[in-house]
Scaffold this active site. Structure first.
Site, PDB file in Angstrom:
ATOM      1  N   HIS A  10       0.837  -1.208   0.000  1.00 41.77           N
ATOM      2  CA  HIS A  10       0.000   0.000   0.000  1.00 41.77           C
ATOM      3  C   HIS A  10       0.871   1.257   0.000  1.00 41.77           C
ATOM      4  CE1 HIS A  10      -3.584   2.412   1.519  1.00 41.77           C
ATOM      5  NE2 HIS A  10      -2.580   3.207   1.843  1.00 41.77           N
ATOM      6  N   GLU A  11       1.853   1.289   0.891  1.00 41.68           N
ATOM      7  CA  GLU A  11       2.692   2.494   1.006  1.00 41.68           C
ATOM      8  C   GLU A  11       3.502   2.725  -0.270  1.00 41.68           C
ATOM      9  OE1 GLU A  11       2.053   4.573   3.176  1.00 41.68           O
ATOM     10  OE2 GLU A  11       0.798   3.223   4.327  1.00 41.68           O
ATOM     11  N   HIS A  13       1.577   4.270  -3.056  1.00 39.30           N
ATOM     12  CA  HIS A  13       1.443   5.730  -3.010  1.00 39.30           C
ATOM     13  C   HIS A  13       2.559   6.378  -3.836  1.00 39.30           C
ATOM     14  CE1 HIS A  13      -1.962   6.570  -0.529  1.00 39.30           C
ATOM     15  NE2 HIS A  13      -1.511   5.890   0.509  1.00 39.30           N
ATOM     16  N   TYR A  51      -4.852  14.494  -2.896  1.00 40.65           N
ATOM     17  CA  TYR A  51      -5.164  13.746  -1.666  1.00 40.65           C
ATOM     18  C   TYR A  51      -6.235  14.451  -0.853  1.00 40.65           C
ATOM     19  CZ  TYR A  51      -3.819  10.166   1.738  1.00 40.65           C
ATOM     20  OH  TYR A  51      -3.789   9.067   2.570  1.00 40.65           O
ATOM     21  N   GLU A 102      -6.237   6.592  -2.250  1.00 37.83           N
ATOM     22  CA  GLU A 102      -6.212   5.572  -1.198  1.00 37.83           C
ATOM     23  C   GLU A 102      -6.608   4.199  -1.743  1.00 37.83           C
ATOM     24  OE1 GLU A 102      -5.326   4.817   1.858  1.00 37.83           O
ATOM     25  OE2 GLU A 102      -4.169   6.622   1.560  1.00 37.83           O
ATOM     26  N   ASP A 159      -9.436  13.564   8.031  1.00 37.15           N
ATOM     27  CA  ASP A 159      -8.884  12.563   7.117  1.00 37.15           C
ATOM     28  C   ASP A 159      -8.934  13.064   5.664  1.00 37.15           C
ATOM     29  OD1 ASP A 159      -7.807  10.106   6.305  1.00 37.15           O
ATOM     30  OD2 ASP A 159      -9.794   9.204   6.073  1.00 37.15           O
ATOM     31  N   HIS A 219      -9.687   7.739   3.648  1.00 37.50           N
ATOM     32  CA  HIS A 219      -9.596   6.322   4.037  1.00 37.50           C
ATOM     33  C   HIS A 219     -10.965   5.717   4.311  1.00 37.50           C
ATOM     34  CE1 HIS A 219      -5.529   7.830   4.985  1.00 37.50           C
ATOM     35  NE2 HIS A 219      -5.131   6.613   4.674  1.00 37.50           N
TER      36      HIS A 219
HETATM   37 ZN   LIG Z   1      -2.668   5.225   2.021  1.00 36.34          ZN
END
Ligand SMILES: [Zn+2]
Lengths: 97, 379
Positions: free
Chosen positions: B173-174, B177, B188, B197, B270, B275
């Site tokens: 996931h990271e 990005h 974002y 996301e 957020d 998310h």
């Molecule tokens: Zn993320």
């Protein structure tokens, strides 16, 4: 000095309940310690950052308010911090949660 | 603006022609090419402004691009908040006893392998960019993030969360990005942020499925399985298959993800719920993958990546715009039956899709814009 800290965002997106610290209710040593951490982090001089910085993801957003006398300064900062003193202050305030 | 716009698909000339030649074509070229050249110029300007915002810190050098093996470095932040920390493991180095370091190193390796073997993509930028990660960031730190240059993992507080290197999909996931930042830096915030996301959850999950040789039917479609500490009531942090059902715990609260557009959450925290609302496109991906059957990276994954990187997608894309892009890519790559599978998936999550099938030799895509200020500029 009244300080509040609210953390949101992050990979898990579980917000941390707002932490509030009133240094007038703390023992003198402890109050001095917190207030000097605020000065070290130079919160009063911090400008807010835009929430959406290009090319990053999942970073915590901290909303920090310093209320002292008639002045009240609120700033939103996103990790990571250029100045380590800000991380130290946030860790310190988080320890009161 | 609520009217439907007909945008002429660009020719992709901005990949090969410098802007001054595109401008010349747009002004003086054959009539048939002029409009397409103008569309390309718009895309070119968009790409340039995205690059100007520096979505990734740097691109790989020629020497790095020539090397198609990973180039990993793991650092130990020693529970401080300063990056990157002390170097503890470099590519090909001796194994270490620290499990977080080993998980980060192995996870980056599996993620690199996925992108290289499935998409022929050499690292984050396609140019062999070295992969850097820091572990033990902060104290009791309940997060993992991508700061635009590197991956950062906390140890978790031990009560709600375990260490964030524990799930391969979190590492995937990271790193995703970084890929999104390099390919199409989806803003974002709000819907484009939720798409950003969702891309990370999609490719993070595919990294895990690819490493485990799982089909769409076999996969658990969970994000962060193993991340919740013992005693927390839940199976993971998010479920792409059933958003909103991953956890329900007195201390952690309840998984807030909606599964369809009907339950889209308007919020300010957020970055506008990036998310939270990612559950909607996540489920559309899951339904597409199940609709195709077999390995999810072969069709659904390819369609999603081409839709993300295709020149028509704005960095401020809405769910509707992205849905249209995936249906168009499905049609182009795998034919109209594939397009129908993807359109049906978006329909099930109540996201409107407006796509006109290609006619003859002229690829024409209809994009209905439902929000003002989201203009791609290609007209
Ligand atoms: Zn993320």
């Amino acid at each position: 000095m009244i300080l509040t800290l609210y953390r949101s965002g992050g990979f898990a997106a579980v917000a941390q309940p707002e932490v509030s610290v009133d240094t007038s209710t703390l023992p003198k040593d402890e109050a001095d310690h917190v207030e000097s951490a605020v000065r070290e982090a130079r919160v009063a001089e911090l400008a807010g950052q835009p929430a959406a910085v290009p090319g990053a993801g999942d970073r915590f957003v901290y909303e920090l308010t310093v209320h002292e006398g008639n002045t009240r300064h609120t700033v939103k900062v996103t990790e990571p911090f250029a100045d380590p003193a800000l991380g130290t202050l946030i860790d310190l305030l988080s320890s009161y949660s | 603006m609520n009217t439907s716009e007909r945008a002429v698909a660009s020719l992709g000339l901005h990949h090969v022609l410098p802007p001054y030649m595109l401008e010349h074509l747009a002004e003086n070229g054959p009539e048939r090419l002029r409009e397409a050249a103008r569309a390309d110029l718009a895309v070119d300007r968009q790409l340039r402004s995205a690059r100007a915002a520096r979505p990734i810190a740097r691109y790989g050098t020629a020497a790095e691009a020539a090397d198609t093996t990973p180039n990993r470095t793991v650092y130990d932040a020693k529970n401080r908040r300063q990056l990157p920390g002390v170097e503890v493991l470099r590519e090909g180095g001796q194994p270490v006893s620290d499990i977080a370091v080993t998980e980060a190193y192995d996870g980056l390796g599996a993620t690199f392998t996925f992108w290289w073997e499935v998409f022929g993509r050499n690292s984050i930028d396609g140019n062999g960019l070295p992969l850097d990660a820091s572990v033990h960031y902060g104290r009791d730190y309940d997060n993992a993030f991508w700061d635009g240059q590197q991956m950062v993992f906390g140890d978790g507080d031990g009560t709600l969360f375990n260490r964030f290197t524990v799930s391969l999909d979190v590492i995937g996931h990271e790193l995703a990005h970084g890929v999104t930042g390099a390919v199409r830096d989806l803003v974002y915030e709000g819907q484009s942020g939720a798409l950003n996301e969702s891309m990370s959850d999609v490719f993070g999950s595919l990294v895990k499925q690819y490493a485990a040789h799982q089909t769409a039917e076999e996969a658990d479609w969970l994000i962060g399985a193993g991340l919740l500490a013992a005693g927390v009531q839940g199976t993971a942090l998010r479920s792409m298959k059933a958003p909103g059902t991953a956890y329900d715990d007195p201390n952690l609260g309840k998984d807030p993800q909606p599964a369809t557009m009907t339950d889209f959450v308007e919020m300010t925290d957020d970055n506008g719920g990036v998310h939270v609302n990612s559950g909607i496109p996540n489920r559309a991906f899951y339904l597409s993958a199940i609709g195709f059957g077999g390995y999810a990276w072969e069709q659904a994954g390819r369609i999603w990546f081409e839709a993300l990187s295709g020149p028509g997608l704005s960095t401020a894309a809405t769910f509707t715009e992205f849905a249209a892009a995936t249906v168009a890519q499905a049609n182009t790559l795998f034919g109209p039956e594939a397009g129908a599978v993807v359109a049906d998936a978006w329909g099930q999550v109540a996201v409107e899709v407006v796509v006109e099938l290609p006619e003859g030799d002229d690829p024409v895509v209809d994009v209905t814009q439902t929000e003002s200020g989201a203009e791609a500029g290609a007209e």
